[in-house]
Design a protein around this motif. Structure first.
Motif, PDB file in Angstrom:
ATOM      1  N   PHE A   1      43.888  -0.795 -18.921  1.00  0.00           N
ATOM      2  CA  PHE A   1      44.215  -0.098 -20.158  1.00  0.00           C
ATOM      3  C   PHE A   1      42.900   0.125 -20.877  1.00  0.00           C
ATOM      4  O   PHE A   1      42.316  -0.818 -21.410  1.00  0.00           O
ATOM      5  CB  PHE A   1      45.179  -0.931 -21.017  1.00  0.00           C
ATOM      6  CG  PHE A   1      46.533  -1.076 -20.384  1.00  0.00           C
ATOM      7  CD1 PHE A   1      47.521  -0.134 -20.626  1.00  0.00           C
ATOM      8  CD2 PHE A   1      46.805  -2.136 -19.542  1.00  0.00           C
ATOM      9  CE1 PHE A   1      48.770  -0.258 -20.046  1.00  0.00           C
ATOM     10  CE2 PHE A   1      48.049  -2.268 -18.949  1.00  0.00           C
ATOM     11  CZ  PHE A   1      49.036  -1.327 -19.204  1.00  0.00           C
TER      12      PHE A   1
ATOM     13  N   MET B   1      58.125   0.802 -22.307  1.00  0.00           N
ATOM     14  CA  MET B   1      56.812   1.120 -21.748  1.00  0.00           C
ATOM     15  C   MET B   1      57.001   1.598 -20.313  1.00  0.00           C
ATOM     16  O   MET B   1      57.858   1.088 -19.597  1.00  0.00           O
ATOM     17  CB  MET B   1      55.940  -0.129 -21.770  1.00  0.00           C
ATOM     18  CG  MET B   1      54.561   0.039 -21.224  1.00  0.00           C
ATOM     19  SD  MET B   1      53.665  -1.541 -21.380  1.00  0.00           S
ATOM     20  CE  MET B   1      52.021  -0.990 -21.037  1.00  0.00           C
TER      21      MET B   1
ATOM     22  N   ARG C   1      51.788  -1.154 -29.425  1.00  0.00           N
ATOM     23  CA  ARG C   1      51.742   0.267 -29.056  1.00  0.00           C
ATOM     24  C   ARG C   1      53.069   0.733 -28.446  1.00  0.00           C
ATOM     25  O   ARG C   1      53.445   1.884 -28.586  1.00  0.00           O
ATOM     26  CB  ARG C   1      50.603   0.484 -28.060  1.00  0.00           C
ATOM     27  CG  ARG C   1      50.349   1.911 -27.736  1.00  0.00           C
ATOM     28  CD  ARG C   1      49.074   2.056 -26.947  1.00  0.00           C
ATOM     29  NE  ARG C   1      48.909   3.423 -26.509  1.00  0.00           N
ATOM     30  CZ  ARG C   1      48.015   3.827 -25.651  1.00  0.00           C
ATOM     31  NH1 ARG C   1      47.161   2.961 -25.143  1.00  0.00           N
ATOM     32  NH2 ARG C   1      47.930   5.077 -25.300  1.00  0.00           N
ATOM     33  N   TYR C   2      53.739  -0.158 -27.733  1.00  0.00           N
ATOM     34  CA  TYR C   2      55.019   0.143 -27.076  1.00  0.00           C
ATOM     35  C   TYR C   2      56.060  -0.876 -27.552  1.00  0.00           C
ATOM     36  O   TYR C   2      56.422  -1.787 -26.811  1.00  0.00           O
ATOM     37  CB  TYR C   2      54.866   0.081 -25.558  1.00  0.00           C
ATOM     38  CG  TYR C   2      53.799   1.007 -25.038  1.00  0.00           C
ATOM     39  CD1 TYR C   2      54.063   2.359 -24.863  1.00  0.00           C
ATOM     40  CD2 TYR C   2      52.515   0.531 -24.743  1.00  0.00           C
ATOM     41  CE1 TYR C   2      53.080   3.226 -24.395  1.00  0.00           C
ATOM     42  CE2 TYR C   2      51.531   1.391 -24.277  1.00  0.00           C
ATOM     43  CZ  TYR C   2      51.820   2.732 -24.110  1.00  0.00           C
ATOM     44  OH  TYR C   2      50.850   3.579 -23.658  1.00  0.00           O
TER      45      TYR C   2
ATOM     46  N   LEU D   1      49.485  -4.169 -26.610  1.00  0.00           N
ATOM     47  CA  LEU D   1      50.370  -3.266 -25.879  1.00  0.00           C
ATOM     48  C   LEU D   1      51.787  -3.317 -26.458  1.00  0.00           C
ATOM     49  O   LEU D   1      52.462  -2.288 -26.555  1.00  0.00           O
ATOM     50  CB  LEU D   1      50.390  -3.601 -24.389  1.00  0.00           C
ATOM     51  CG  LEU D   1      49.094  -3.323 -23.639  1.00  0.00           C
ATOM     52  CD1 LEU D   1      49.208  -3.797 -22.191  1.00  0.00           C
ATOM     53  CD2 LEU D   1      48.733  -1.848 -23.704  1.00  0.00           C
TER      54      LEU D   1
ATOM     55  N   ILE E   1      53.538  -9.222 -22.134  1.00  0.00           N
ATOM     56  CA  ILE E   1      52.471  -8.224 -22.197  1.00  0.00           C
ATOM     57  C   ILE E   1      51.575  -8.572 -23.378  1.00  0.00           C
ATOM     58  O   ILE E   1      52.020  -9.251 -24.310  1.00  0.00           O
ATOM     59  CB  ILE E   1      53.016  -6.779 -22.333  1.00  0.00           C
ATOM     60  CG1 ILE E   1      53.844  -6.603 -23.598  1.00  0.00           C
ATOM     61  CG2 ILE E   1      53.827  -6.393 -21.101  1.00  0.00           C
ATOM     62  CD1 ILE E   1      54.313  -5.166 -23.835  1.00  0.00           C
TER      63      ILE E   1
ATOM     64  N   GLU F   1      44.579  -5.865 -17.814  1.00  0.00           N
ATOM     65  CA  GLU F   1      45.580  -6.637 -18.546  1.00  0.00           C
ATOM     66  C   GLU F   1      46.682  -7.063 -17.577  1.00  0.00           C
ATOM     67  O   GLU F   1      47.129  -6.272 -16.748  1.00  0.00           O
ATOM     68  CB  GLU F   1      46.212  -5.803 -19.669  1.00  0.00           C
ATOM     69  CG  GLU F   1      45.238  -5.257 -20.691  1.00  0.00           C
ATOM     70  CD  GLU F   1      44.792  -6.284 -21.726  1.00  0.00           C
ATOM     71  OE1 GLU F   1      45.146  -7.477 -21.603  1.00  0.00           O
ATOM     72  OE2 GLU F   1      44.089  -5.886 -22.663  1.00  0.00           O
TER      73      GLU F   1
ATOM     74  N   THR G   1      60.322  -3.521 -23.514  1.00  0.00           N
ATOM     75  CA  THR G   1      59.293  -4.487 -23.913  1.00  0.00           C
ATOM     76  C   THR G   1      59.841  -5.596 -24.805  1.00  0.00           C
ATOM     77  O   THR G   1      59.160  -6.593 -25.023  1.00  0.00           O
ATOM     78  CB  THR G   1      58.129  -3.782 -24.634  1.00  0.00           C
ATOM     79  OG1 THR G   1      58.641  -3.080 -25.772  1.00  0.00           O
ATOM     80  CG2 THR G   1      57.405  -2.821 -23.702  1.00  0.00           C
TER      81      THR G   1
END
Length: 167
Positions: free
Chosen positions: A86, A62, A57-58, A54, A50, A91, A43
């Motif tokens: 999601f 990912m 979170r990642y 997200l 992204i 997304e 990522t």
């Protein structure tokens, strides 16, 4: 003049082309049969687009799954884009092929793993050192390991470019 062939880089280019061909076919005709994909990507890689939540979170890696529901899959040049749900919120993700570390289709026991330090490109004159033999098997994403374990349980092979390296 080329002083030597960089087989690792050439293999990466070919295998990323294979992923592009497969995803282009899916974009045109959908997933055939029970095919589905686990795709793990970096990522932090340039060109990965992204949503911020997200990315939070990642922050490093990912894994996405293309199976039952996905939309607007497209392949353009060196990247693909797809819309995924999601938490029931669609997304849009844009993923360059060279950010991908694993591509697994457990339905046919097929998988590719791209090791860290084996980026395609670089100096094709032969003056650069060979790609690193370091492996990116340690993963901060449990789902990436789950995809690999699922393929291994089914007896599938993850193709690693390590086996083609001159040691």
């Amino acid at each position: 003049m080329v002083k030597r062939f960089h087989y690792g880089r050439l293999m990466h280019k070919a295998l990323r082309g294979l992923m592009a061909d497969v995803l282009s076919e899916v974009a045109r005709h959908g997933l055939p049969g029970k095919h589905h994909f686990f795709i793990t990507f970096d990522t932090t890689h340039p060109g990965v687009d992204i949503p911020d939540h997200l990315r939070a979170r990642y922050p490093e890696e990912m894994t996405i799954v293309l199976q039952d529901w996905f939309g607007d899959l497209s392949v353009a040049g060196e990247r693909f884009a797809v819309t995924l749900n999601f938490g029931e919120v669609p997304e849009r993700l844009v993923v360059p092929f060279d950010s991908i570390s694993t591509f697994v289709d457990p339905s046919v026991e097929f998988g590719l793993r791209f090791d860290a330090g084996e980026e395609p490109g670089g100096d094709e004159t032969g003056d650069s050192p060979p790609p690193s033999s370091a492996s990116s098997q340690s993963s901060s994403s449990a789902s990436a390991r789950e995809a690999e374990v699922a393929a291994e349980k089914k007896g599938g092979d993850i193709v690693s470019l390590d086996q083609f390296r001159k040691h």
